[in-house]
Scaffold this motif. Structure first.
Motif, mmCIF file in Angstrom:
data_model
loop_
_atom_site.group_PDB
_atom_site.id
_atom_site.type_symbol
_atom_site.label_atom_id
_atom_site.label_comp_id
_atom_site.label_asym_id
_atom_site.label_seq_id
_atom_site.Cartn_x
_atom_site.Cartn_y
_atom_site.Cartn_z
ATOM 1 N N CYS A 95 70.183 -12.903 -82.430
ATOM 2 C CA CYS A 95 69.106 -11.990 -82.036
ATOM 3 C C CYS A 95 68.283 -12.707 -81.034
ATOM 4 N N LEU A 110 68.121 -7.805 -91.408
ATOM 5 C CA LEU A 110 67.677 -7.006 -90.282
ATOM 6 C C LEU A 110 67.589 -5.456 -90.907
ATOM 7 N N ARG A 116 62.096 -9.703 -88.902
ATOM 8 C CA ARG A 116 61.510 -8.845 -87.830
ATOM 9 C C ARG A 116 61.330 -9.720 -86.690
#
Length: 283
Positions: A95, A110, A116
């Motif tokens: 990510c 997630l 986050r």
């Protein structure tokens, strides 16, 4: 009625657009748009990872093995599936955070909202601290977190460096590397008693009698004599005259302190020459 503004929040494929006047059990209903183009209305308590991810165009949403590529979770955008696996053998996803950093995390972290961001939100902004001065300390760099406290690497005007808690800098608790401390140096302790304090004539600022261990009790209208030894307070009596209370205190010192000092000097003969050199100040 006050409520948290969720405008712009991204959860899965949904983007929160605006609040409506509708309420479901006092919860605000929000207008949201799915990536497929459809608009739906969702109450605030459902707008969190693990509850809703789309308008329903996926059935069921995010099944095991579902490709998360391109989806956003907080500050993270999923780029691809990683070749690595977590300790529990679950697949990892690569990510990219809004700050530019790349991390690998699991699908579970997630979708449940546990992860986050890359962690950038937990680090204080360096631009607000590096170069700042606190007393004799100048902040050089951020040293990370320790036991939940932010630590900053600082340089003292004396040339030494020190790692200091952010809270101590803010409160003014730490203003130097320690070079400006004025501890009672070279004091000798035995059985919890400071030997130098037995010899000094220093008194606390609150003493109004002029005699150590003697104070006037307005409740009893008498001069009270007492003595502290080995962390215990011994009552020596109440007297009408200050002179009598001072005499009782002096006799107690000779009896208690004298025997102790004699024992100390016999037990530690190498320290005998050091006793009495230090001046002790009390506040």
């Amino acid at each position: 009625m006050k409520y948290k503004d969720l405008t712009g929040l991204r959860i899965g494929k949904l983007t929160v657009l605006e609040p409506t006047d509708q309420r479901v059990r006092s919860a605000v209903v929000w207008k949201c748009r799915c990536d497929c183009g459809r608009e739906i209305f969702v109450e605030s308590r459902r707008l969190k990872p693990g509850v809703i991810y789309s308008c329903g165009c996926e059935d069921p949403p995010y099944t095991v093995g579902k490709d998360l590529t391109g989806l956003r979770f907080g500050k993270l955008t999923v780029l691809r599936k990683s070749e690595n696996k977590a300790k529990d053998r679950n697949p990892l996803w690569v990510c990219q955070c809004d700050c530019g950093n790349l991390i690998e995390t699991t699908k579970r972290r997630l979708v449940t909202g546990s992860t986050r961001s890359c962690g950038c939100g937990r680090t204080p902004p360096l631009k607000d601290w590096v170069g700042k001065r606190f007393g004799m300390l100048t902040v050089l760099s951020y040293a990370g977190k320790e036991n939940g406290f932010h630590i900053w690497h600082c340089q003292c005007d004396c040339g030494n460096t020190a790692d200091v808690r952010q809270s101590n800098l803010l409160r003014g608790t730490t203003l130097s590397c320690g070079c400006q401390r004025s501890p009672q140096k070279n004091l000798h302790y035995a059985e919890g008693t400071c030997v130098e304090m037995l010899r000094t004539e220093t008194m606390y600022k609150t003493n109004t009698s002029g005699v150590r261990g003697v104070y006037y009790s307005t409740k009893r209208n008498k001069w009270i004599a007492q003595i502290m030894f080995k962390k215990k307070c011994y009552y020596l009596g109440g007297y009408d005259r200050l002179e009598d209370a001072a005499k009782a205190r002096a006799e107690a010192e000779e009896k208690i302190f004298g025997n102790f000092l004699k024992w100390y000097q016999e037990e530690y003969p190498d320290k005998k020459k050091d006793i009495g050199k230090n001046k002790v100040r009390l506040s």
